[in-house]
Motif scaffolding. Structure first.
Motif, short mmCIF file in Angstrom:
data_model
loop_
_atom_site.label_atom_id
_atom_site.label_comp_id
_atom_site.label_asym_id
_atom_site.label_seq_id
_atom_site.Cartn_x
_atom_site.Cartn_y
_atom_site.Cartn_z
N GLN B 105 25.00 21.70 58.74
CA GLN B 105 26.23 22.22 59.34
C GLN B 105 26.55 21.47 60.62
OE1 GLN B 105 26.26 26.53 59.72
NE2 GLN B 105 25.22 26.61 57.74
N ASP B 106 25.52 21.25 61.43
CA ASP B 106 25.71 20.46 62.65
C ASP B 106 26.23 19.07 62.29
OD1 ASP B 106 24.89 22.43 64.30
OD2 ASP B 106 22.86 21.66 64.62
N PHE B 107 25.62 18.53 61.24
CA PHE B 107 26.00 17.18 60.85
C PHE B 107 27.45 17.14 60.38
CE2 PHE B 107 26.41 13.55 58.06
CZ PHE B 107 25.89 12.56 58.87
N LYS B 108 27.84 18.15 59.61
CA LYS B 108 29.22 18.18 59.09
C LYS B 108 30.21 18.28 60.26
CE LYS B 108 32.23 20.40 55.75
NZ LYS B 108 33.19 21.26 56.44
N LYS B 109 29.87 19.11 61.25
CA LYS B 109 30.75 19.22 62.42
C LYS B 109 30.86 17.89 63.15
CE LYS B 109 29.80 24.03 63.44
NZ LYS B 109 28.65 24.67 64.09
N ALA B 110 29.73 17.21 63.27
CA ALA B 110 29.73 15.91 63.95
C ALA B 110 30.61 14.92 63.18
CB ALA B 110 28.31 15.38 64.06
N LEU B 111 30.49 14.95 61.87
CA LEU B 111 31.28 14.06 61.01
C LEU B 111 32.78 14.30 61.20
CD1 LEU B 111 30.37 11.95 58.90
CD2 LEU B 111 30.63 13.71 57.15
N GLU B 112 33.12 15.57 61.37
CA GLU B 112 34.54 15.92 61.53
C GLU B 112 35.11 15.40 62.85
OE1 GLU B 112 34.64 20.12 60.99
OE2 GLU B 112 34.38 19.96 58.81
N GLN B 113 34.23 15.14 63.81
CA GLN B 113 34.71 14.65 65.10
C GLN B 113 35.03 13.16 65.08
OE1 GLN B 113 32.44 16.01 68.59
NE2 GLN B 113 31.53 17.54 67.26
N LEU B 114 34.61 12.48 64.02
CA LEU B 114 34.89 11.04 63.95
C LEU B 114 36.36 10.79 63.62
CD1 LEU B 114 31.93 9.65 61.79
CD2 LEU B 114 32.13 9.69 64.27
N PRO B 115 36.90 9.68 64.12
CA PRO B 115 38.24 9.28 63.66
C PRO B 115 38.20 9.04 62.15
CG PRO B 115 37.50 7.93 65.52
CD PRO B 115 36.33 8.76 65.10
N ASP B 116 39.33 9.28 61.47
CA ASP B 116 39.37 9.17 60.00
C ASP B 116 38.83 7.83 59.50
OD1 ASP B 116 40.49 11.68 59.70
OD2 ASP B 116 42.54 10.93 59.87
N ASP B 117 39.23 6.75 60.16
CA ASP B 117 38.84 5.42 59.63
C ASP B 117 37.33 5.19 59.74
OD1 ASP B 117 38.88 5.19 62.38
OD2 ASP B 117 39.92 3.27 62.43
N GLN B 118 36.72 5.72 60.79
CA GLN B 118 35.27 5.57 60.92
C GLN B 118 34.54 6.47 59.94
OE1 GLN B 118 33.87 5.98 64.99
NE2 GLN B 118 35.56 4.75 65.77
N ARG B 119 35.06 7.68 59.76
CA ARG B 119 34.41 8.62 58.85
C ARG B 119 34.41 8.09 57.42
NH1 ARG B 119 36.71 13.13 60.30
NH2 ARG B 119 38.47 12.77 58.93
N GLU B 120 35.56 7.61 56.98
CA GLU B 120 35.61 7.14 55.59
C GLU B 120 34.72 5.92 55.41
OE1 GLU B 120 39.68 6.29 54.66
OE2 GLU B 120 39.71 4.42 55.79
N ALA B 121 34.64 5.06 56.43
CA ALA B 121 33.82 3.85 56.30
C ALA B 121 32.34 4.20 56.15
CB ALA B 121 34.03 2.94 57.51
N ILE B 122 31.85 5.10 57.00
CA ILE B 122 30.41 5.40 56.95
C ILE B 122 30.08 6.19 55.69
CG2 ILE B 122 30.35 7.56 58.31
CD1 ILE B 122 27.81 6.34 59.68
N ILE B 123 31.02 7.00 55.21
CA ILE B 123 30.79 7.76 53.97
C ILE B 123 30.73 6.81 52.77
CG2 ILE B 123 31.92 9.32 52.33
CD1 ILE B 123 30.66 10.96 54.40
N LEU B 124 31.72 5.93 52.68
CA LEU B 124 31.79 5.03 51.52
C LEU B 124 30.54 4.15 51.42
CD1 LEU B 124 35.54 3.92 51.69
CD2 LEU B 124 34.49 5.32 49.90
N VAL B 125 30.11 3.61 52.57
CA VAL B 125 29.00 2.67 52.56
C VAL B 125 27.65 3.41 52.59
CG1 VAL B 125 27.90 0.77 53.82
CG2 VAL B 125 30.38 0.86 53.63
#
Lengths: 74, 185
Positions: B105-125
């Protein structure tokens, strides 16, 4: 290529952590855990139903197009 | 498209759905929105299946459609206040042993704080298993751009999660956060 890049990513995550190697590794791990936890959820029924409906509609369309189904444009 | 190709398409589409759905949840931060997004993506993909080249990467093709759909819906609606789901929390709570619910849950909240372009990049890779060049193609940008977004996302997550952890230790959390920010700059 694919594998190499994925490994490269993991390696860079670990290498990029400086003095605190643990936290970098755990980010990579938690990212995967988060993602896999959603992947592992049961897929809602609506998606299977939707695919069945789409498949059914297409079969009807192909049948209506007659026996020369190879000529039906995709 | 022949009937055999048609069946293969459906089978491969089905096989990609769990990962595609996880990507949708990562982008939208919300299961309900993610499922609507996934439904729209399936309809789009089905309608466009003749433009898919059999033998090429169906998963990357589907991710591209979903991503485009996500941003086009966001543009149409205007930027909504992030409406993160309690559903995820609920679901995680049912499998605490399996995934370490609190951490995630902490991790998901942290992920939500990322800008969209950074979040999608780290998720995809980092999670969907795409190579940098595939991720670049999905996002319509250069490989170098993806690499730098992944690096920035990683550093940002480290910062956020370290701050989160330090908060747990009590009164010093504020100054710890300030120090972290100062060093990060």
């Amino acid at each position: 290529m694919n594998k190499q890049d994925t490994n490269g990513f993991t390696a860079s995550i670990v290498a990029g952590t400086g003095s605190d190697g643990q936290s970098g590794d755990s980010i990579s791990t938690q990212l995967k855990q988060f993602y896999h936890s959603v992947e592992d959820e049961t897929l809602p029924d609506r998606f299977m139903q939707l695919l069945d409906l789409l498949g059914e509609a297409e079969r009807r369309h192909l049948n209506a197009a007659g026996s020369g189904s190879e000529q039906v444009k995709g | 498209m022949t009937e055999v190709e048609d069946r293969t398409f459906k089978r491969d589409l089905l096989a990609s759905l769990p990962s595609l759905r996880a990507f949708a949840v990562s982008l939208s931060g919300n299961h309900d929105k993610a499922d609507d997004l996934l439904q729209d993506t399936i309809m789009k993909a089905w309608a466009k299946q003749s433009s898919f080249q059999p033998g090429t990467n169906l998963k990357a093709w589907l991710f591209t459609i979903l991503r485009n759909e996500f941003y086009s819906q966001m543009r149409k609606r205007g930027r909504e206040v992030q409406d993160s789901d309690g559903l995820f929390t609920e679901r995680m709570a049912t499998h605490p042993g399996q995934y370490g619910a609190v951490d995630l849950q902490d991790f998901k909240k942290a992920l939500e704080q990322l800008p969209d372009d950074q979040r999608e990049a780290i998720i995809l890779v980092g999670a969907s298993g795409f190579a940098y060049e595939e991720a670049a193609e999905i996002c319509g940008c250069a490989i170098g751009t993806i690499k730098s977004r992944v690096n920035r996302a990683r550093r940002r997550l480290q910062d956020i999660l370290q701050i989160t952890n330090e908060n747990e230790y009590g009164p010093d959390s504020q100054s710890a956060a300030v120090t972290k920010t100062a060093f990060a700059l």
